[in-house]
Motif scaffolding. Sequence first.
Motif, PDB file in Angstrom:
ATOM      1  N   GLN A 153       0.829  -1.211   0.000  1.00 44.35           N
ATOM      2  CA  GLN A 153       0.000   0.000   0.000  1.00 44.35           C
ATOM      3  C   GLN A 153       0.860   1.256   0.000  1.00 44.35           C
ATOM      4  O   GLN A 153       0.465   2.293  -0.524  1.00 44.35           O
ATOM      5  CB  GLN A 153      -0.929   0.002   1.212  1.00 44.35           C
ATOM      6  CG  GLN A 153      -2.048  -1.023   1.152  1.00 44.35           C
ATOM      7  CD  GLN A 153      -2.904  -0.996   2.407  1.00 44.35           C
ATOM      8  OE1 GLN A 153      -2.577  -1.611   3.421  1.00 44.35           O
ATOM      9  NE2 GLN A 153      -3.993  -0.261   2.351  1.00 44.35           N
ATOM     10  N   LEU A 154       2.021   1.170   0.624  1.00 46.90           N
ATOM     11  CA  LEU A 154       3.017   2.234   0.584  1.00 46.90           C
ATOM     12  C   LEU A 154       4.293   1.667  -0.016  1.00 46.90           C
ATOM     13  O   LEU A 154       4.599   0.484   0.151  1.00 46.90           O
ATOM     14  CB  LEU A 154       3.342   2.747   1.993  1.00 46.90           C
ATOM     15  CG  LEU A 154       2.420   3.752   2.676  1.00 46.90           C
ATOM     16  CD1 LEU A 154       2.958   4.073   4.070  1.00 46.90           C
ATOM     17  CD2 LEU A 154       2.291   5.027   1.857  1.00 46.90           C
ATOM     18  N   ASP A 155       5.041   2.516  -0.718  1.00 47.62           N
ATOM     19  CA  ASP A 155       6.335   2.087  -1.245  1.00 47.62           C
ATOM     20  C   ASP A 155       7.456   2.398  -0.261  1.00 47.62           C
ATOM     21  O   ASP A 155       8.424   1.645  -0.144  1.00 47.62           O
ATOM     22  CB  ASP A 155       6.606   2.770  -2.585  1.00 47.62           C
ATOM     23  CG  ASP A 155       5.548   2.424  -3.621  1.00 47.62           C
ATOM     24  OD1 ASP A 155       5.226   1.223  -3.766  1.00 47.62           O
ATOM     25  OD2 ASP A 155       5.009   3.349  -4.257  1.00 47.62           O
ATOM     26  N   ILE A 156       7.312   3.524   0.436  1.00 45.26           N
ATOM     27  CA  ILE A 156       8.313   3.943   1.415  1.00 45.26           C
ATOM     28  C   ILE A 156       7.588   4.474   2.649  1.00 45.26           C
ATOM     29  O   ILE A 156       6.654   5.279   2.517  1.00 45.26           O
ATOM     30  CB  ILE A 156       9.243   5.027   0.840  1.00 45.26           C
ATOM     31  CG1 ILE A 156      10.035   4.474  -0.355  1.00 45.26           C
ATOM     32  CG2 ILE A 156      10.198   5.557   1.902  1.00 45.26           C
ATOM     33  CD1 ILE A 156      10.845   5.515  -1.099  1.00 45.26           C
ATOM     34  N   ALA A 157       7.997   4.029   3.814  1.00 45.30           N
ATOM     35  CA  ALA A 157       7.393   4.479   5.060  1.00 45.30           C
ATOM     36  C   ALA A 157       8.345   5.389   5.817  1.00 45.30           C
ATOM     37  O   ALA A 157       9.569   5.230   5.748  1.00 45.30           O
ATOM     38  CB  ALA A 157       7.025   3.282   5.942  1.00 45.30           C
ATOM     39  N   PHE A 158       7.774   6.321   6.544  1.00 46.49           N
ATOM     40  CA  PHE A 158       8.507   7.162   7.484  1.00 46.49           C
ATOM     41  C   PHE A 158       8.210   6.628   8.876  1.00 46.49           C
ATOM     42  O   PHE A 158       7.048   6.347   9.208  1.00 46.49           O
ATOM     43  CB  PHE A 158       8.031   8.615   7.377  1.00 46.49           C
ATOM     44  CG  PHE A 158       8.432   9.485   8.545  1.00 46.49           C
ATOM     45  CD1 PHE A 158       9.698  10.027   8.616  1.00 46.49           C
ATOM     46  CD2 PHE A 158       7.524   9.748   9.573  1.00 46.49           C
ATOM     47  CE1 PHE A 158      10.069  10.818   9.701  1.00 46.49           C
ATOM     48  CE2 PHE A 158       7.882  10.538  10.655  1.00 46.49           C
ATOM     49  CZ  PHE A 158       9.158  11.076  10.716  1.00 46.49           C
ATOM     50  N   ALA A 159       9.229   6.454   9.700  1.00 46.22           N
ATOM     51  CA  ALA A 159       9.024   5.944  11.055  1.00 46.22           C
ATOM     52  C   ALA A 159      10.267   6.187  11.892  1.00 46.22           C
ATOM     53  O   ALA A 159      11.316   6.600  11.377  1.00 46.22           O
ATOM     54  CB  ALA A 159       8.684   4.446  11.034  1.00 46.22           C
ATOM     55  N   THR A 160      10.157   5.917  13.173  1.00 49.44           N
ATOM     56  CA  THR A 160      11.351   5.963  14.018  1.00 49.44           C
ATOM     57  C   THR A 160      12.243   4.779  13.669  1.00 49.44           C
ATOM     58  O   THR A 160      11.766   3.739  13.210  1.00 49.44           O
ATOM     59  CB  THR A 160      10.986   5.882  15.515  1.00 49.44           C
ATOM     60  OG1 THR A 160      10.421   4.587  15.793  1.00 49.44           O
ATOM     61  CG2 THR A 160      10.008   6.971  15.912  1.00 49.44           C
ATOM     62  N   HIS A 161      13.523   4.942  13.916  1.00 50.61           N
ATOM     63  CA  HIS A 161      14.435   3.818  13.712  1.00 50.61           C
ATOM     64  C   HIS A 161      14.078   2.682  14.672  1.00 50.61           C
ATOM     65  O   HIS A 161      14.256   1.507  14.331  1.00 50.61           O
ATOM     66  CB  HIS A 161      15.883   4.264  13.926  1.00 50.61           C
ATOM     67  CG  HIS A 161      16.340   5.323  12.974  1.00 50.61           C
ATOM     68  ND1 HIS A 161      16.340   5.151  11.608  1.00 50.61           N
ATOM     69  CD2 HIS A 161      16.795   6.586  13.192  1.00 50.61           C
ATOM     70  CE1 HIS A 161      16.792   6.261  11.026  1.00 50.61           C
ATOM     71  NE2 HIS A 161      17.072   7.128  11.964  1.00 50.61           N
ATOM     72  N   VAL A 162      13.571   3.032  15.846  1.00 49.77           N
ATOM     73  CA  VAL A 162      13.156   2.013  16.805  1.00 49.77           C
ATOM     74  C   VAL A 162      12.080   1.120  16.196  1.00 49.77           C
ATOM     75  O   VAL A 162      12.136  -0.105  16.289  1.00 49.77           O
ATOM     76  CB  VAL A 162      12.650   2.665  18.109  1.00 49.77           C
ATOM     77  CG1 VAL A 162      12.047   1.605  19.043  1.00 49.77           C
ATOM     78  CG2 VAL A 162      13.783   3.401  18.823  1.00 49.77           C
ATOM     79  N   SER A 163      11.099   1.746  15.541  1.00 48.80           N
ATOM     80  CA  SER A 163      10.024   0.976  14.903  1.00 48.80           C
ATOM     81  C   SER A 163      10.565   0.087  13.791  1.00 48.80           C
ATOM     82  O   SER A 163      10.175  -1.083  13.665  1.00 48.80           O
ATOM     83  CB  SER A 163       8.959   1.921  14.342  1.00 48.80           C
ATOM     84  OG  SER A 163       8.215   2.527  15.368  1.00 48.80           O
ATOM     85  N   PHE A 164      11.452   0.636  12.977  1.00 51.60           N
ATOM     86  CA  PHE A 164      12.024  -0.152  11.886  1.00 51.60           C
ATOM     87  C   PHE A 164      12.819  -1.348  12.426  1.00 51.60           C
ATOM     88  O   PHE A 164      12.712  -2.463  11.914  1.00 51.60           O
ATOM     89  CB  PHE A 164      12.929   0.712  11.010  1.00 51.60           C
ATOM     90  CG  PHE A 164      12.200   1.677  10.105  1.00 51.60           C
ATOM     91  CD1 PHE A 164      11.042   1.298   9.440  1.00 51.60           C
ATOM     92  CD2 PHE A 164      12.678   2.962   9.902  1.00 51.60           C
ATOM     93  CE1 PHE A 164      10.373   2.185   8.598  1.00 51.60           C
ATOM     94  CE2 PHE A 164      12.027   3.851   9.056  1.00 51.60           C
ATOM     95  CZ  PHE A 164      10.870   3.457   8.413  1.00 51.60           C
ATOM     96  N   PHE A 165      13.606  -1.118  13.461  1.00 49.67           N
ATOM     97  CA  PHE A 165      14.442  -2.194  13.997  1.00 49.67           C
ATOM     98  C   PHE A 165      13.602  -3.262  14.695  1.00 49.67           C
ATOM     99  O   PHE A 165      13.892  -4.457  14.592  1.00 49.67           O
ATOM    100  CB  PHE A 165      15.494  -1.621  14.953  1.00 49.67           C
ATOM    101  CG  PHE A 165      16.537  -0.761  14.266  1.00 49.67           C
ATOM    102  CD1 PHE A 165      16.706  -0.797  12.888  1.00 49.67           C
ATOM    103  CD2 PHE A 165      17.351   0.092  15.003  1.00 49.67           C
ATOM    104  CE1 PHE A 165      17.668  -0.009  12.251  1.00 49.67           C
ATOM    105  CE2 PHE A 165      18.316   0.879  14.382  1.00 49.67           C
ATOM    106  CZ  PHE A 165      18.464   0.829  13.001  1.00 49.67           C
ATOM    107  N   LYS A 166      12.555  -2.842  15.390  1.00 49.17           N
ATOM    108  CA  LYS A 166      11.656  -3.817  16.010  1.00 49.17           C
ATOM    109  C   LYS A 166      10.994  -4.680  14.940  1.00 49.17           C
ATOM    110  O   LYS A 166      10.902  -5.909  15.082  1.00 49.17           O
ATOM    111  CB  LYS A 166      10.575  -3.105  16.826  1.00 49.17           C
ATOM    112  CG  LYS A 166      11.027  -2.634  18.190  1.00 49.17           C
ATOM    113  CD  LYS A 166       9.926  -1.871  18.902  1.00 49.17           C
ATOM    114  CE  LYS A 166       8.693  -2.716  19.109  1.00 49.17           C
ATOM    115  NZ  LYS A 166       7.618  -1.948  19.783  1.00 49.17           N
ATOM    116  N   ALA A 167      10.543  -4.036  13.862  1.00 49.22           N
ATOM    117  CA  ALA A 167       9.894  -4.773  12.775  1.00 49.22           C
ATOM    118  C   ALA A 167      10.871  -5.729  12.108  1.00 49.22           C
ATOM    119  O   ALA A 167      10.530  -6.880  11.792  1.00 49.22           O
ATOM    120  CB  ALA A 167       9.314  -3.791  11.753  1.00 49.22           C
ATOM    121  N   GLU A 168      12.089  -5.262  11.905  1.00 51.69           N
ATOM    122  CA  GLU A 168      13.106  -6.099  11.254  1.00 51.69           C
ATOM    123  C   GLU A 168      13.411  -7.323  12.122  1.00 51.69           C
ATOM    124  O   GLU A 168      13.533  -8.448  11.608  1.00 51.69           O
ATOM    125  CB  GLU A 168      14.377  -5.291  11.008  1.00 51.69           C
ATOM    126  CG  GLU A 168      15.462  -6.023  10.245  1.00 51.69           C
ATOM    127  CD  GLU A 168      15.132  -6.266   8.778  1.00 51.69           C
ATOM    128  OE1 GLU A 168      15.892  -6.999   8.107  1.00 51.69           O
ATOM    129  OE2 GLU A 168      14.108  -5.720   8.292  1.00 51.69           O
TER     130      GLU A 168
END
Length: 319
Positions: free
Chosen positions: A83-98
């Motif tokens: 639905q999105l190609d690129i998301a904006f988020a905190t690095h914390v959110s990205f690392f948790k998701a990863e």
Amino acid sequence: MALVGALGLVASAAGCSLLPGSGASSSPNLEHPSLRVGYEAQVDVAPLYMAVKNNLFDQAGLKIELVQENSDQEAIKQVQNGQLDIAFATHVSFFKAEAGGAQLELQGEAYQAGTNTMALVTLPAQGYNNPSAKANPKIAVNADDDLGVLTTKSVLDTAGVQQNRIQFSTVGFNDMITALQNRTVDAAWMVEPFITRAQQQLGATILTDAARGATQEFPMTGYASSKKFADANPNTMAAFRATLQQAQEQASDRLKVQSVLKDYAGVDAGTADLISVGNFPTTLNAVRLQRVADMMETSGMLQNRLDAQSMLPPSQQNS
């Protein structure tokens, strides 16, 4: 509402620019020239907005549609499902998701903390004048186990408050002023422009800068795509990163940042003059980002060490 205009803002890239004989004919072919990019109404995304408004993406052959996000977690899910190609988020959110198996690729750093760009905000009537004044403080954060929790634990721990005695309450940034007024929390972890609004509307004060000690100049937010999308569209992602870098460089001019806040963040000129502005990194720096991942592991947000460099685009992993 000021945000509505931003939702429909598109950097138009004429299809002819990619045709043989056009001005962009010497550029690499862009596999996916139309991108849906998430944003939130924070200072962090000022360069992104400037790049769209000033047609920088257009010049790179990219058509950008800015989509307002409801939360980091939802934005990351939207990146995963297309639905999105690129998301904006905190690095914390990205690392948790990863760490949870998301398979993301970082496409840019958005924002790095400066003085009072993230802070614990309270009201004078609360009598909370020192970070160590309450042994069991009730703190509002915008998301569970995210940047606000991580940095609040760090600065209050430094002040002598036991981390396990901090009581966190999840409250949206737009509702934090009400939470402070109702005294349902002792303080709220805020970012700009919400800090300045609270000061103006309530006479709120900053209990402590959340970017001090271990969190000084802390990497706050960034942009990421799914690894699958990045692998399938390397030229497009390279063009996005190059254009974002150009915009981040321009954002070193504070006046330019302040001038666009009214367009997407609902900030009037008078308020914009008072807002604390941090730094807009022009590169993806694995060493800088590793600070976040390592603090997350130490705090228990991550069970194992996450290698931030592994999330960078292949061309930048060994740089």
